[in-house]
Design an enzyme around this catalytic site. Structure first.
Site, PDB file in Angstrom:
ATOM      1  CG  ASP A  44      -0.389  -0.069   2.516  1.00 36.08           C
ATOM      2  OD1 ASP A  44       0.846  -0.193   2.606  1.00 36.08           O
ATOM      3  OD2 ASP A  44      -1.136   0.006   3.527  1.00 36.08           O
ATOM      4  CB  SER A  45       4.601   1.655  -0.166  1.00 34.81           C
ATOM      5  OG  SER A  45       4.774   0.502  -0.973  1.00 34.81           O
ATOM      6  CD  GLU A 115       0.665  -1.629   8.011  1.00 37.73           C
ATOM      7  OE1 GLU A 115       0.423  -0.835   8.953  1.00 37.73           O
ATOM      8  OE2 GLU A 115       1.096  -1.262   6.907  1.00 37.73           O
ATOM      9  CD  GLU A 182       8.110  -0.534   7.319  1.00 31.33           C
ATOM     10  OE1 GLU A 182       7.143  -1.235   6.960  1.00 31.33           O
ATOM     11  OE2 GLU A 182       8.338   0.604   6.877  1.00 31.33           O
TER      12      GLU A 182
HETATM   13  O1  KIV Z   1       3.597  -1.095   1.590  1.00 29.55           O
HETATM   14  C1  KIV Z   1       4.757  -1.533   1.529  1.00 29.55           C
HETATM   15  O2  KIV Z   1       5.495  -1.342   0.549  1.00 29.55           O
HETATM   16  C2  KIV Z   1       5.245  -2.319   2.653  1.00 29.55           C
HETATM   17  C3  KIV Z   1       6.716  -2.559   2.718  1.00 29.55           C
HETATM   18  C4  KIV Z   1       7.401  -1.325   3.106  1.00 29.55           C
HETATM   19  C5  KIV Z   1       7.043  -3.704   3.599  1.00 29.55           C
HETATM   20  O3  KIV Z   1       4.486  -2.686   3.492  1.00 29.55           O
END
Ligand code: KIV
Length: 279
Positions: A44-45, A115, A182
């Site tokens: 979701d980044s 998460e 993380e």
């Molecule tokens: O959303 C993402 O890219 C992530 C990574 C940073 C592990 O959760």
């Protein structure tokens, strides 16, 4: 060979480090897959690196399905993990299962990631019971940015470190097939990695983890401004893009582009006839 939950587990057992990178589109996913990366995370980044949001919170299920499906179309061998966006699994176990199912059915993901620790174990158990592999995510979980008061390293006090160890054991017990760690101290990630039989995949958690994950724009030098301490730039694609785009502007303005090699030809007789016709 297609990577699966079993491949990742075997890699932990044999000490073969797991490689994971993010991707959000067909073309990038195809390149990453062809390089032999074990797993691709449609994180979701994407809210930040693809859509320009300040954090991951505005990302929707529709965003995730759209990008996951594009990635899946480009992948042959990597294990595709799709993030469950903020508020797609926290409200109820039922909603969590429905939304995880959508990422598999409509997005063609091989697994979902969510998460949290003890507080999402019911969701993990129910999703796994629906035959959907779940990757957990502990430590600096970006969807909790407001609760943390910013993107800050987690697990630095005895109590917080102990809670992370406890959470890791609980998500494993709930059926998670792997866990992303993380933004936690490397020595704490080592302890967690040794305690778990499922693989740990670190990002800012040191090299004791069973694997590593990075956001591809960060590691290829496409992001500008501040990047976290754990980001290593393996290439400078941003500079290469800038040079290519500037050369394109220059050559288009001075008509060096398109040259003959990039132009379609036609028989002169036809052109002459057309010109005569128009007179
Ligand atoms: O959303 C993402 O890219 C992530 C990574 C940073 C592990 O959760």
């Amino acid at each position: 060979m297609k990577n699966t939950v079993s491949t990742l587990l075997q890699q932990k057992q044999s000490g073969d480090k797991i490689t994971m990178l993010t991707a959000y589109d067909y073309t990038t996913a195809k390149i990453i897959d062809e390089c032999g990366v074990n797993s691709i995370l449609v994180g979701d980044s994407l809210g930040m690196v693809m859509l320009g949001y300040e954090n991951t919170l505005p990302v929707t299920m529709e965003d995730m399905i759209h990008h996951t499906a594009a990635v899946a179309r480009g992948v042959e061998n990597a294990f595709v993990v799709a993030d469950m966006p903020f508020m797609s699994y926290q409200v109820s176990v039922r909603e969590a299962v429905i939304n995880a199912g959508r990422l598999i059915k409509e997005g063609s993901a091989n697994a979902v990631k969510l998460e949290g620790g003890a507080e999402v174990c019911e969701q993990i158990e129910a999703i796994v019971n629906a035959s959907i592999p779940v990757v957990a995510h502990l430590g600096l979980t970006p969807q909790s940015v407001n609760a943390f008061g910013g993107f800050k390293v987690q697990g630095k006090t005895f109590e917080k470190a102990r809670k992370l160890i406890d959470d890791a054991l609980k998500i494993q017990q709930a059926g998670a097939c792997a866990v992303v760690l993380e933004g936690i101290p490397a020595k704490l990630a080592d302890i967690i990695t040794k305690k778990l039989f499922i693989p740990t995949i670190g990002i800012g958690a040191g090299n004791g983890c069973d694997g590593q994950v990075l956001v591809y724009q960060d590691m290829l030098g496409l992001t500008t401004g501040h990047t976290a301490k754990f980001v290593k730039r393996f290439a400078d694609l941003g500079d290469m893009m800038r040079k290519g785009i500037n050369d394109y502007i220059t050559e288009t303005k001075n008509t060096a582009f398109p040259s003959e090699e990039h132009t379609y030809a036609i028989d002169d007789d036809i052109i002459n006839k057309l010109l005569e016709d128009n007179e």
